[in-house]
Design a protein around this motif. Sequence first.
Motif, PDB file in Angstrom:
ATOM      1  N   THR A  29       0.826  -1.202   0.000  1.00  0.00           N
ATOM      2  CA  THR A  29       0.000   0.000   0.000  1.00  0.00           C
ATOM      3  C   THR A  29       0.864   1.257   0.000  1.00  0.00           C
ATOM      4  OG1 THR A  29      -1.794  -1.167   1.110  1.00  0.00           O
ATOM      5  CG2 THR A  29      -1.822   1.234   1.240  1.00  0.00           C
ATOM      6  N   GLU A  32       2.159   1.742  -3.437  1.00  0.00           N
ATOM      7  CA  GLU A  32       1.100   2.243  -4.319  1.00  0.00           C
ATOM      8  C   GLU A  32       0.863   3.733  -4.097  1.00  0.00           C
ATOM      9  OE1 GLU A  32      -3.504   1.355  -5.639  1.00  0.00           O
ATOM     10  OE2 GLU A  32      -2.780   0.535  -3.734  1.00  0.00           O
ATOM     11  N   ASP A  37       3.544   1.516  -8.560  1.00  0.00           N
ATOM     12  CA  ASP A  37       2.532   0.464  -8.691  1.00  0.00           C
ATOM     13  C   ASP A  37       3.116  -0.922  -8.947  1.00  0.00           C
ATOM     14  OD1 ASP A  37       0.397   2.213  -8.231  1.00  0.00           O
ATOM     15  OD2 ASP A  37       0.311   2.772 -10.336  1.00  0.00           O
ATOM     16  N   GLU A  38       4.220  -1.011  -9.680  1.00  0.00           N
ATOM     17  CA  GLU A  38       4.817  -2.319  -9.948  1.00  0.00           C
ATOM     18  C   GLU A  38       5.319  -2.964  -8.662  1.00  0.00           C
ATOM     19  OE1 GLU A  38       5.418   0.439 -11.717  1.00  0.00           O
ATOM     20  OE2 GLU A  38       4.744  -0.092 -13.740  1.00  0.00           O
ATOM     21  N   ALA A  40       4.241  -2.172  -5.686  1.00  0.00           N
ATOM     22  CA  ALA A  40       3.027  -2.411  -4.903  1.00  0.00           C
ATOM     23  C   ALA A  40       2.402  -3.736  -5.299  1.00  0.00           C
ATOM     24  CB  ALA A  40       2.035  -1.274  -5.119  1.00  0.00           C
ATOM     25  N   PHE A  41       2.333  -3.979  -6.603  1.00  0.00           N
ATOM     26  CA  PHE A  41       1.757  -5.224  -7.105  1.00  0.00           C
ATOM     27  C   PHE A  41       2.482  -6.431  -6.512  1.00  0.00           C
ATOM     28  CE2 PHE A  41       1.559  -8.746 -10.060  1.00  0.00           C
ATOM     29  CZ  PHE A  41       0.200  -8.823 -10.339  1.00  0.00           C
ATOM     30  N   HIS A  62      -7.588  -5.719  -4.751  1.00  0.00           N
ATOM     31  CA  HIS A  62      -6.496  -4.745  -4.746  1.00  0.00           C
ATOM     32  C   HIS A  62      -5.483  -5.101  -5.841  1.00  0.00           C
ATOM     33  CE1 HIS A  62      -3.573  -2.260  -1.995  1.00  0.00           C
ATOM     34  NE2 HIS A  62      -3.657  -1.784  -3.227  1.00  0.00           N
ATOM     35  N   LEU A  66      -4.410  -2.859  -9.127  1.00  0.00           N
ATOM     36  CA  LEU A  66      -3.020  -2.547  -9.454  1.00  0.00           C
ATOM     37  C   LEU A  66      -2.670  -2.992 -10.872  1.00  0.00           C
ATOM     38  CD1 LEU A  66      -1.359  -3.366  -6.042  1.00  0.00           C
ATOM     39  CD2 LEU A  66      -1.321  -1.142  -7.202  1.00  0.00           C
ATOM     40  N   LYS A  67      -3.134  -4.170 -11.278  1.00  0.00           N
ATOM     41  CA  LYS A  67      -2.905  -4.631 -12.659  1.00  0.00           C
ATOM     42  C   LYS A  67      -3.457  -3.610 -13.646  1.00  0.00           C
ATOM     43  CE  LYS A  67      -3.397  -9.589 -11.996  1.00  0.00           C
ATOM     44  NZ  LYS A  67      -4.218 -10.756 -12.362  1.00  0.00           N
ATOM     45  N   LYS A  69      -4.052  -0.389 -13.151  1.00  0.00           N
ATOM     46  CA  LYS A  69      -3.268   0.851 -13.106  1.00  0.00           C
ATOM     47  C   LYS A  69      -1.976   0.712 -13.903  1.00  0.00           C
ATOM     48  CE  LYS A  69      -2.861   3.144  -9.238  1.00  0.00           C
ATOM     49  NZ  LYS A  69      -2.620   3.439  -7.805  1.00  0.00           N
ATOM     50  N   ILE A  70      -1.310  -0.421 -13.769  1.00  0.00           N
ATOM     51  CA  ILE A  70      -0.065  -0.661 -14.491  1.00  0.00           C
ATOM     52  C   ILE A  70      -0.326  -0.728 -15.996  1.00  0.00           C
ATOM     53  CG2 ILE A  70       1.752  -2.382 -14.890  1.00  0.00           C
ATOM     54  CD1 ILE A  70       1.477  -3.002 -11.789  1.00  0.00           C
TER      55      ILE A  70
END
Length: 97
Positions: A29, A32, A37-38, A40-41, A62, A66-67, A69-70
């Motif tokens: 988190t 993120e 984001d990567e 975070a993923f 979640h 994230l996927k 967003k990336i």
Amino acid sequence: NKYREAIQLLEPIVDAHGAKLNIASNLGTAYELSGEDEKAFEWIKKSLALDRQAHEATEWLHLEILKAKITLKADTGWLKKNSVLGFDFGAEGKPTI
């Protein structure tokens, strides 16, 4: 708004004690919220592997966010043809299931 500080505090804990659920999910988190984001993923994925039922079994969601967003970073029009969860509700005025 001290996400970088949180990351700097949590990473040594992981190094010393390994990835525990709360550390992994909080580190994910923090990454993120700091725009990474990567990373975070990867941490949310680890937290999901540690306990699929954590956070009332919502970490999978979640991960899907994230996927998306990336993917959107590489293809800004992705949401016009896809959905975050992969559901297709049709093109009518009312969604169909």
